[in-house]
Motif scaffolding. Structure first.
Motif, PDB file in Angstrom:
ATOM      1  N   ASP A  46      13.558  39.438 -55.933  1.00  0.00           N
ATOM      2  CA  ASP A  46      13.901  38.730 -57.161  1.00  0.00           C
ATOM      3  C   ASP A  46      14.040  37.226 -56.970  1.00  0.00           C
ATOM      4  O   ASP A  46      14.766  36.565 -57.703  1.00  0.00           O
ATOM      5  CB  ASP A  46      15.215  39.286 -57.716  1.00  0.00           C
ATOM      6  CG  ASP A  46      16.305  39.392 -56.650  1.00  0.00           C
ATOM      7  OD1 ASP A  46      16.263  38.605 -55.674  1.00  0.00           O
ATOM      8  OD2 ASP A  46      17.193  40.247 -56.776  1.00  0.00           O
ATOM      9  N   THR A  47      13.360  36.679 -55.980  1.00  0.00           N
ATOM     10  CA  THR A  47      13.445  35.239 -55.751  1.00  0.00           C
ATOM     11  C   THR A  47      12.433  34.508 -56.624  1.00  0.00           C
ATOM     12  O   THR A  47      11.522  35.105 -57.207  1.00  0.00           O
ATOM     13  CB  THR A  47      13.162  34.891 -54.283  1.00  0.00           C
ATOM     14  OG1 THR A  47      11.780  35.125 -54.021  1.00  0.00           O
ATOM     15  CG2 THR A  47      14.025  35.713 -53.337  1.00  0.00           C
ATOM     16  N   GLU A  89      18.128  35.686 -60.534  1.00  0.00           N
ATOM     17  CA  GLU A  89      17.508  36.880 -59.958  1.00  0.00           C
ATOM     18  C   GLU A  89      17.208  37.972 -60.995  1.00  0.00           C
ATOM     19  O   GLU A  89      16.149  38.624 -60.933  1.00  0.00           O
ATOM     20  CB  GLU A  89      18.389  37.447 -58.844  1.00  0.00           C
ATOM     21  CG  GLU A  89      18.394  36.630 -57.566  1.00  0.00           C
ATOM     22  CD  GLU A  89      19.386  35.485 -57.578  1.00  0.00           C
ATOM     23  OE1 GLU A  89      19.541  34.824 -56.533  1.00  0.00           O
ATOM     24  OE2 GLU A  89      20.018  35.230 -58.635  1.00  0.00           O
ATOM     25  N   ASN A 120      14.131  37.048 -62.788  1.00  0.00           N
ATOM     26  CA  ASN A 120      12.977  37.083 -61.883  1.00  0.00           C
ATOM     27  C   ASN A 120      12.443  38.496 -61.697  1.00  0.00           C
ATOM     28  O   ASN A 120      11.236  38.747 -61.785  1.00  0.00           O
ATOM     29  CB  ASN A 120      13.360  36.499 -60.521  1.00  0.00           C
ATOM     30  CG  ASN A 120      13.404  34.984 -60.518  1.00  0.00           C
ATOM     31  OD1 ASN A 120      12.824  34.334 -61.386  1.00  0.00           O
ATOM     32  ND2 ASN A 120      14.084  34.426 -59.541  1.00  0.00           N
ATOM     33  N   ARG A 121      13.342  39.444 -61.423  1.00  0.00           N
ATOM     34  CA  ARG A 121      12.855  40.797 -61.133  1.00  0.00           C
ATOM     35  C   ARG A 121      12.302  41.476 -62.388  1.00  0.00           C
ATOM     36  O   ARG A 121      11.376  42.288 -62.301  1.00  0.00           O
ATOM     37  CB  ARG A 121      13.931  41.634 -60.464  1.00  0.00           C
ATOM     38  CG  ARG A 121      15.261  41.664 -61.130  1.00  0.00           C
ATOM     39  CD  ARG A 121      16.263  42.423 -60.239  1.00  0.00           C
ATOM     40  NE  ARG A 121      17.618  42.249 -60.715  1.00  0.00           N
ATOM     41  CZ  ARG A 121      18.611  41.714 -60.009  1.00  0.00           C
ATOM     42  NH1 ARG A 121      18.399  41.299 -58.777  1.00  0.00           N
ATOM     43  NH2 ARG A 121      19.816  41.606 -60.506  1.00  0.00           N
TER      44      ARG A 121
END
Length: 380
Positions: A96-97, A132, A135-136
């Motif tokens: 999730d970066t 995060e 992002n994911r």
């Protein structure tokens, strides 16, 4: 020969990608082309060195005080240029970066299948952890293969209408990495830590860095740590201090002068793993530590109000306690004072992996490419 391109840029990604890279390199039917962004520079290089990984391509995007948008744009631009010369048959991104999301988007826009390692984690709060959670979720929208570490993560994806055939439950590769590295007993570069390792005093490991905890919450954590150090002079509290000056300015003034609070520089992964193994209690706001410490039988108190890793909370080895100063003092004190409460957490089952996640990952990638069959799903 199909080209598989693992893309990563931070230390947590490197740790979890390392077993996959090694498994891909051992597969004679696949060409593994490791590409790093350098989102974390020194810490990334330390992990690659530890596992003997030499990247084929390094975008080296790091800049002083870099912003999330800066990381995103430089990564996409760098990968897009790379794809002009190396067109992989699939890219592999982890977690999730900002690097992983940028890698997924860059590949998707070129029509390259995206394999998402550690897919399906959800806190159900778009702003915690930040960035995060966003992002994911973004990466899930463009992935062709979702490698869920647990059945809980798989179920999250199914609820979001991801086809079951596109999901494989692999376990978490962090356990593969952990089990390999802990056997090395990497020596500490700090002689103070070697002295701690040689004595029989109890040890509490503390890590804190989350963006959403910065400010008043983190200052409260510093005060709680100072109070605990005063109340338990026979216990050592080790704080590897994050290099972010905002973090240091919030937490270090409160513990200055406390003889049994040992502040160190951030530790290389091998040293950090050894420190977890030596610890009695782990107090953290990290995501990855919630997976690693249970693998070594260590109770984990998480200074967050929610977690995208609920499995260990359900199992009993992890407890969410938030950042309230009084609550932090109370929960740590309970584990230091009550042997039954300690044993209940230390003996809980680790639901995150069995050390074979990388094997399942490579088998799932081969199936995606029409080269073989998956292995049976991981079940804790």
């Amino acid at each position: 020969m199909p080209i598989i391109m693992p893309i990563y840029g931070t230390r947590p990604e490197a740790i979890k990608m390392a077993p996959i890279v090694k498994a891909l390199e051992e597969d004679e039917g696949l060409d593994c082309v490791v590409t790093v962004t350098g989102q974390h520079r020194e810490m990334l290089d330390q992990v690659n060195d530890l596992f003997g990984i030499v990247p084929a391509h390094d975008l080296n995007i790091i800049q002083p005080r870099q912003t999330l948008n800066g990381v995103l744009t430089r990564t996409i631009q760098g990968l897009d240029a790379l794809f002009d010369t190396v067109m992989p048959d699939a890219v592999v991104v982890q977690g999730d970066t900002t690097t992983s999301t940028a890698g997924a988007l860059a590949a998707f826009n070129r029509g390259i299948p995206v394999v998402h390692v550690e897919a399906g984690l959800r806190s159900f709060n778009l702003f915690s952890p930040f960035p995060e959670e966003a992002n994911r979720k973004i990466t899930s929208q463009v992935a062709s293969l979702h490698l869920a570490p647990t059945t809980t993560s798989r179920d999250n994806l199914l609820r979001e209408a991801v086809p079951a055939a596109a999901i494989s439950v692999t376990g978490n590769t962090v356990i593969d990495a952990l089990l390999e590295v802990v056997e090395k007993e990497v020596p500490f570069s700090d002689p103070v830590l070697e002295e701690l390792a040689a004595n029989d005093r109890r040890l509490v490991l503390v890590t804190t860095h989350r963006r959403e905890n910065q400010g008043d919450a983190m200052r409260g954590v510093g005060r709680a740590l100072a109070r605990l150090a005063g109340a338990y002079p026979d216990v050592d509290f080790v704080l590897p201090a994050h290099r972010n000056p905002v973090v240091r300015e919030a937490i270090l003034p409160a513990v200055e002068g406390a003889a049994n609070v040992i502040v160190t520089e951030p530790l290389a992964y091998g040293e950090f793993t050894r420190l977890i193994a030596l610890s009695d209690v782990v107090l953290t706001d990290s995501g990855g530590v919630q997976e690693e410490a249970p693998g070594l039988g260590k109770p984990v108190l998480v200074m967050r109000d929610n977690t995208e890793r609920p499995e260990a909370v359900v199992a009993g080895t992890v407890k969410l306690i938030g950042t309230d100063e009084e609550r932090v003092v109370s929960e740590v004190s309970t584990l230091l004072d009550d042997p039954q409460a300690y044993a209940a957490m230390a003996n809980a089952v680790n639901p995150y992996g069995d050390g074979h996640a990388a094997e399942r990952t490579v088998a799932a990638i081969r199936q995606l490419l029409g080269l073989g069959d998956r292995l049976p799903d991981f079940s804790s």
